[in-house]
Design a protein around this motif. Structure first.
Motif, PDB file in Angstrom:
ATOM      1  N   GLU A 128       0.830  -1.209   0.000  1.00 44.60           N
ATOM      2  CA  GLU A 128       0.000   0.000   0.000  1.00 44.60           C
ATOM      3  C   GLU A 128       0.859   1.250   0.000  1.00 44.60           C
ATOM      4  OE1 GLU A 128      -3.409   2.169   2.780  1.00 44.60           O
ATOM      5  OE2 GLU A 128      -2.580   0.204   3.318  1.00 44.60           O
ATOM      6  N   ARG A 129       0.476   2.201  -0.836  1.00 42.09           N
ATOM      7  CA  ARG A 129       1.192   3.482  -0.894  1.00 42.09           C
ATOM      8  C   ARG A 129       0.418   4.533  -0.111  1.00 42.09           C
ATOM      9  NH1 ARG A 129       5.519   4.135  -4.023  1.00 42.09           N
ATOM     10  NH2 ARG A 129       6.024   2.484  -5.527  1.00 42.09           N
ATOM     11  N   THR A 130       1.121   5.206   0.791  1.00 42.48           N
ATOM     12  CA  THR A 130       0.525   6.298   1.547  1.00 42.48           C
ATOM     13  C   THR A 130       1.364   7.546   1.318  1.00 42.48           C
ATOM     14  OG1 THR A 130       1.846   5.810   3.529  1.00 42.48           O
ATOM     15  CG2 THR A 130      -0.251   4.640   3.284  1.00 42.48           C
ATOM     16  N   GLU A 131       0.986   8.620   1.996  1.00 39.22           N
ATOM     17  CA  GLU A 131       1.760   9.859   1.857  1.00 39.22           C
ATOM     18  C   GLU A 131       3.185   9.681   2.370  1.00 39.22           C
ATOM     19  OE1 GLU A 131      -0.331  12.963   3.815  1.00 39.22           O
ATOM     20  OE2 GLU A 131      -2.029  12.947   2.421  1.00 39.22           O
ATOM     21  N   GLY A 132       3.345   8.769   3.335  1.00 39.52           N
ATOM     22  CA  GLY A 132       4.675   8.532   3.890  1.00 39.52           C
ATOM     23  C   GLY A 132       5.497   7.525   3.119  1.00 39.52           C
ATOM     24  N   GLY A 133       4.922   6.913   2.083  1.00 33.29           N
ATOM     25  CA  GLY A 133       5.649   5.928   1.291  1.00 33.29           C
ATOM     26  C   GLY A 133       4.905   4.610   1.238  1.00 33.29           C
ATOM     27  N   LEU A 134       5.662   3.501   1.300  1.00 32.31           N
ATOM     28  CA  LEU A 134       5.081   2.170   1.231  1.00 32.31           C
ATOM     29  C   LEU A 134       4.815   1.620   2.623  1.00 32.31           C
ATOM     30  CD1 LEU A 134       7.459   0.684  -1.493  1.00 32.31           C
ATOM     31  CD2 LEU A 134       5.104   1.415  -1.830  1.00 32.31           C
ATOM     32  N   VAL A 135       3.834   0.728   2.715  1.00 32.70           N
ATOM     33  CA  VAL A 135       3.484   0.098   3.992  1.00 32.70           C
ATOM     34  C   VAL A 135       3.605  -1.415   3.825  1.00 32.70           C
ATOM     35  CG1 VAL A 135       1.664  -0.303   5.682  1.00 32.70           C
ATOM     36  CG2 VAL A 135       1.947   1.961   4.674  1.00 32.70           C
ATOM     37  N   TYR A 136       4.357  -2.060   4.740  1.00 30.24           N
ATOM     38  CA  TYR A 136       4.513  -3.519   4.681  1.00 30.24           C
ATOM     39  C   TYR A 136       4.165  -4.123   6.041  1.00 30.24           C
ATOM     40  CZ  TYR A 136       6.532  -8.154   4.175  1.00 30.24           C
ATOM     41  OH  TYR A 136       6.712  -9.506   4.131  1.00 30.24           O
ATOM     42  N   PRO A 137       3.179  -5.033   6.099  1.00 28.01           N
ATOM     43  CA  PRO A 137       2.831  -5.678   7.365  1.00 28.01           C
ATOM     44  C   PRO A 137       3.726  -6.904   7.603  1.00 28.01           C
ATOM     45  CG  PRO A 137       1.251  -6.291   5.678  1.00 28.01           C
ATOM     46  CD  PRO A 137       2.234  -5.378   5.018  1.00 28.01           C
ATOM     47  N   LEU A 138       4.366  -6.947   8.748  1.00 28.38           N
ATOM     48  CA  LEU A 138       5.252  -8.056   9.105  1.00 28.38           C
ATOM     49  C   LEU A 138       4.725  -8.728  10.364  1.00 28.38           C
ATOM     50  CD1 LEU A 138       8.001  -9.629   8.867  1.00 28.38           C
ATOM     51  CD2 LEU A 138       8.960  -7.844  10.363  1.00 28.38           C
ATOM     52  N   GLN A 139       4.593 -10.041  10.322  1.00 27.59           N
ATOM     53  CA  GLN A 139       4.173 -10.775  11.502  1.00 27.59           C
ATOM     54  C   GLN A 139       5.387 -11.354  12.224  1.00 27.59           C
ATOM     55  OE1 GLN A 139       1.113 -13.742  10.829  1.00 27.59           O
ATOM     56  NE2 GLN A 139      -0.467 -12.242  11.321  1.00 27.59           N
ATOM     57  N   VAL A 140       5.419 -11.161  13.539  1.00 30.23           N
ATOM     58  CA  VAL A 140       6.506 -11.670  14.365  1.00 30.23           C
ATOM     59  C   VAL A 140       5.909 -12.543  15.466  1.00 30.23           C
ATOM     60  CG1 VAL A 140       8.460 -11.081  15.842  1.00 30.23           C
ATOM     61  CG2 VAL A 140       7.859  -9.582  13.908  1.00 30.23           C
ATOM     62  N   THR A 141       6.470 -13.728  15.660  1.00 30.23           N
ATOM     63  CA  THR A 141       5.983 -14.665  16.675  1.00 30.23           C
ATOM     64  C   THR A 141       7.015 -14.795  17.790  1.00 30.23           C
ATOM     65  OG1 THR A 141       4.764 -15.908  14.994  1.00 30.23           O
ATOM     66  CG2 THR A 141       5.168 -17.015  17.089  1.00 30.23           C
ATOM     67  N   VAL A 142       6.559 -14.664  19.034  1.00 32.11           N
ATOM     68  CA  VAL A 142       7.441 -14.719  20.207  1.00 32.11           C
ATOM     69  C   VAL A 142       6.852 -15.718  21.207  1.00 32.11           C
ATOM     70  CG1 VAL A 142       8.488 -13.383  22.088  1.00 32.11           C
ATOM     71  CG2 VAL A 142       8.104 -12.309  19.849  1.00 32.11           C
ATOM     72  N   ASN A 143       7.716 -16.453  21.884  1.00 26.33           N
ATOM     73  CA  ASN A 143       7.248 -17.383  22.916  1.00 26.33           C
ATOM     74  C   ASN A 143       6.416 -16.648  23.960  1.00 26.33           C
ATOM     75  OD1 ASN A 143       8.475 -19.592  21.760  1.00 26.33           O
ATOM     76  ND2 ASN A 143      10.344 -19.413  22.980  1.00 26.33           N
ATOM     77  N   ALA A 144       5.347 -17.323  24.428  1.00 25.16           N
ATOM     78  CA  ALA A 144       4.407 -16.683  25.344  1.00 25.16           C
ATOM     79  C   ALA A 144       4.788 -16.878  26.817  1.00 25.16           C
ATOM     80  CB  ALA A 144       3.004 -17.226  25.096  1.00 25.16           C
TER      81      ALA A 144
END
Length: 297
Positions: free
Chosen positions: A207-223
């Motif tokens: 997605e392009r916004t006024e601030g540039g590109l947007v990338y969603p990253l998923q991170v998994t951490v032990n609970a």
């Protein structure tokens, strides 16, 4: 008006060639009795073959002229309204059909039994169909991708498919009828067969916004550590890592899945080529935050 003019031309050609074929037969019939006996006897024996040869020539010439007129008519009307890539494919397909019909007409004029030809053609068609299946699928996919403008040069995309495993992330450089070229964030120019896009690939544009590109990253951490604490600690760490950036990543505690906590990090970037570095920084921040909390720091 164009249709009518072309149809009139086709009709004139067919009528003229039919008259020509009839006249050659009449002339040949009238000419034989006036020839010397030795020559007349030979010509009389060859008369069926001569008529067949004349008929083949007339069918070949007439068929070619008719096909040319039909091609011109389609180019001026139907094909002129289509995308260039799609128009070329349709034109090629119609040419194959037209000239196949012409060949069959010539064989008929030669008194060839077409039953064997049809059976052999069916077997050959199966073999050729299997051979060109992948190419045809690529062409169809290329037409769909280019005509719908789903992908265009300059788009930053993420392509996910079971065919190649890890997502392909990068910038689209070229979309052709057979391949789509993507310059990945690792610096590799990947040529992806367009057939991979039909039911095998999930692809989305960054997605392009006024601030540039947007990338969603998923991170998994032990609970085994509190997820909220990890998230807050990561935000503090990223402030140090990305102090020169205009906009810090936005972190969301997405879900708790058994023994793991899942976070979604919305990364903002100006250039897709910087994505690798930003992913590395985010992962390092989560790892550092986890062990700091785990060790009670």
């Amino acid at each position: 008006m164009q249709w009518r003019n072309q149809l009139i031309k086709i009709l004139v050609i067919l009528v003229a060639l039919s008259i020509l074929y009839y006249l050659t037969g009449v002339i040949l019939t009238l000419l034989i009795p006036n020839l010397p006996k030795s020559i007349a006897s030979t010509v009389s024996q060859l008369e069926p073959d001569i008529k067949t040869g004349i008929g083949v020539i007339i069918v070949a010439i007439g068929g070619y002229l008719v096909i040319r007129l039909i091609q011109q008519l389609l180019s001026m009307t139907l094909l002129a309204k289509l995308e260039r890539g799609l128009a070329n494919i349709i034109k090629f397909s119609l040419d194959v059909v037209f000239y196949t019909i012409l060949v069959l007409a010539i064989l008929t004029a030669l008194h060839v039994n077409l039953t064997g030809v049809v059976v052999g053609g069916a077997v050959g068609g199966i073999v050729i169909g299997l051979a060109v299946q992948t190419v045809a699928q690529n062409l169809l996919s290329g037409v769909l991708v280019t005509s719908s403008r789903t992908l265009s040069p300059g788009d930053a995309v993420s392509l996910i498919s079971w065919i190649w495993g890890s997502p392909i992330i990068g910038e689209v450089k070229k979309v052709s009828l057979l391949f789509t070229e993507v310059l990945t964030i690792n610096g590799n120019l990947v040529k992806i067969p367009n057939s991979a896009f039909l039911g095998n690939t999930v692809f989305y544009k960054l997605e392009r916004t006024e601030g540039g590109l947007v990338y969603p990253l998923q991170v998994t951490v032990n609970a085994d550590v509190e997820g909220v604490k990890v998230m807050e600690r990561v935000k503090d760490i990223l402030k140090d890592y990305l102090k020169d950036e205009n906009q810090l990543p936005n972190i969301v505690f997405s879900s708790k899945n058994g023994g793991t906590n899942v976070f979604t990090v919305i990364i903002n970037l100006n250039n897709v080529n910087n994505l690798n570095d930003l992913i590395n920084i985010v992962n390092k921040a989560f790892d550092q935050a986890y062990w700091q909390i785990k060790n009670g720091k």
